[in-house]
Scaffold this motif. Structure first.
Motif, PDB file in Angstrom:
ATOM      1  N   GLY A 147      58.458 -32.342  20.791  1.00  0.00           N
ATOM      2  CA  GLY A 147      59.032 -31.380  21.718  1.00  0.00           C
ATOM      3  C   GLY A 147      59.534 -30.140  20.994  1.00  0.00           C
ATOM      4  O   GLY A 147      59.360 -29.009  21.461  1.00  0.00           O
ATOM      5  N   VAL A 207      59.437 -29.216  28.561  1.00  0.00           N
ATOM      6  CA  VAL A 207      59.533 -29.946  27.297  1.00  0.00           C
ATOM      7  C   VAL A 207      60.665 -30.966  27.358  1.00  0.00           C
ATOM      8  O   VAL A 207      60.490 -32.139  26.996  1.00  0.00           O
ATOM      9  CB  VAL A 207      59.739 -28.971  26.118  1.00  0.00           C
ATOM     10  N   ILE A 267      60.363 -35.066  27.302  1.00  0.00           N
ATOM     11  CA  ILE A 267      61.090 -35.913  26.345  1.00  0.00           C
ATOM     12  C   ILE A 267      61.929 -36.954  27.068  1.00  0.00           C
ATOM     13  O   ILE A 267      61.908 -38.148  26.727  1.00  0.00           O
ATOM     14  CB  ILE A 267      61.983 -35.050  25.430  1.00  0.00           C
ATOM     15  N   SER A 291      55.003 -33.859  24.457  1.00  0.00           N
ATOM     16  CA  SER A 291      56.320 -34.210  23.921  1.00  0.00           C
ATOM     17  C   SER A 291      56.708 -35.620  24.368  1.00  0.00           C
ATOM     18  O   SER A 291      57.214 -36.427  23.580  1.00  0.00           O
ATOM     19  CB  SER A 291      57.377 -33.212  24.418  1.00  0.00           C
TER      20      SER A 291
END
Length: 332
Positions: free
Chosen positions: A213, A183, A187, A326
């Motif tokens: 996320g 995650v 991002i 995300s």
């Protein structure tokens, strides 16, 4: 029917099968990422190529950004188990060579001490380095039972034990780090891609990525394990040992705490903390069918039913999806 289900569960839980799945996961995940990228590239550059140069350029930039995010999420997911294992001191899935070596020792010791019939020996010799078919596993179980060697199958293919809430909570740290790595990787890669080729509203795009996320982590990963552990803790207090009831209760804990609770918490934090001053309205994220697929790993981790150990090697595939969503700011 029940015997067939149990045999199929044993077939899926073969250590050699699990180790081979784990070994092949990097190739599977990266190949899948390449195919998805190729499909999007075909749509952008050939199938849906625009006459308008400005629109075409925008589509091409989006393709390059999505491809970068996709592969970075995949690489993060592949690195995640090693990072989580190192931090929490938890053992990884044994390598294929280690599994074969252990299988050989277990089988050789059994043959030497019990001298089973030749047909059983032939099946066991095959299982040292190869995956037995469902039919062969069923035959092996039947023949071991007939020769009063039923206990040996539990040594060859360990049977899942009734786990406790303490066992599950001890896994939460590992799984939390495991799920967080892809995650965060998604991002970071998404924000990096924006910086290289920024959108008109890069700030809002960053909000989308961080809030998605957060949703992926809370609703699809972390709180699910907490919910399962709490549900199992309650059952232990009530002294309920029935496997079906335990499995259903833990699943309910996953849905209540993760899917519902995580959804509410993630949306609240997004609205009040992450993107309170965003120019564009940030959409409220709601659970979707594809999100429910993410909970396969949670159920596999806590379920007391057999035949789900094979899902552990698949976790990078599931978590890479969270990282990718995300990174592209799937929320909007």
């Amino acid at each position: 029917m029940i015997n067939n289900i149990k045999a199929f569960a044993r077939f899926l839980d073969q250590p050699v099968l699990i180790s081979k799945l784990n070994k092949s996961m990097p190739l599977v995940l990266l190949s899948s990422s390449a195919l998805l990228s190729a499909k999007e590239g075909y749509d952008v550059f050939i199938k849906n190529k625009q006459q308008n140069k400005e629109i075409q350029k925008k589509n091409e930039n989006k393709f390059y950004k999505n491809t970068f995010i996709l592969f970075m999420s995949a690489l993060s997911a592949l690195a995640a188990p090693k990072i989580a294992s190192k931090i929490t001191k938890r053992d990884l899935i044994p390598s294929l060579d280690e599994t074969k070596k252990l299988n050989k020792k277990i089988i050789d010791d059994f043959i030497l001490s019990k001298n089973p019939p030749k047909d059983i020996q032939d099946l066991l010799e095959s299982s040292k380095e190869n995956i037995l078919s469902f039919k062969k596993v069923k035959t092996l179980i039947k023949r071991l039972k007939e020769t009063n060697n039923t206990d040996f199958i539990n040594k060859l293919i360990p049977e899942p034990q009734n786990v406790s809430s303490k066992d599950i909570f001890s896994e939460i740290g590992y799984l939390s780090i495991y799920g967080a790595v892809p995650v965060v990787g998604g991002i970071i890669s998404g924000i990096t891609a924006d910086k290289i080729s920024p959108d008109k509203d890069c700030k809002n795009s960053t909000c989308n990525k961080i809030s998605e996320g957060l949703y992926q982590y809370l609703a699809n990963i972390f709180l699910c394990n907490v919910g399962a552990g709490c549900a199992l803790g309650i059952l232990e207090k009530l002294k309920i040992q029935n496997k079906t009831i335990r499995a259903l209760s833990m699943t309910a804990g996953i849905i209540t705490t993760g899917v519902i609770g995580g959804n509410k918490i993630a949306n609240l934090i997004t609205k009040k903390v992450i993107c309170p001053f965003s120019k564009n309205k940030i959409k409220e994220r709601k659970p979707e069918i594809v999100d429910l697929g993410m909970h396969t790993d949670d159920i596999a981790t806590v379920a007391t039913l057999s035949g789900l150990k094979w899902i552990e090697p698949m976790l990078p595939f599931l978590y890479a999806l969270s990282g990718y969503k995300s990174g592209i700011g799937y929320r909007n």
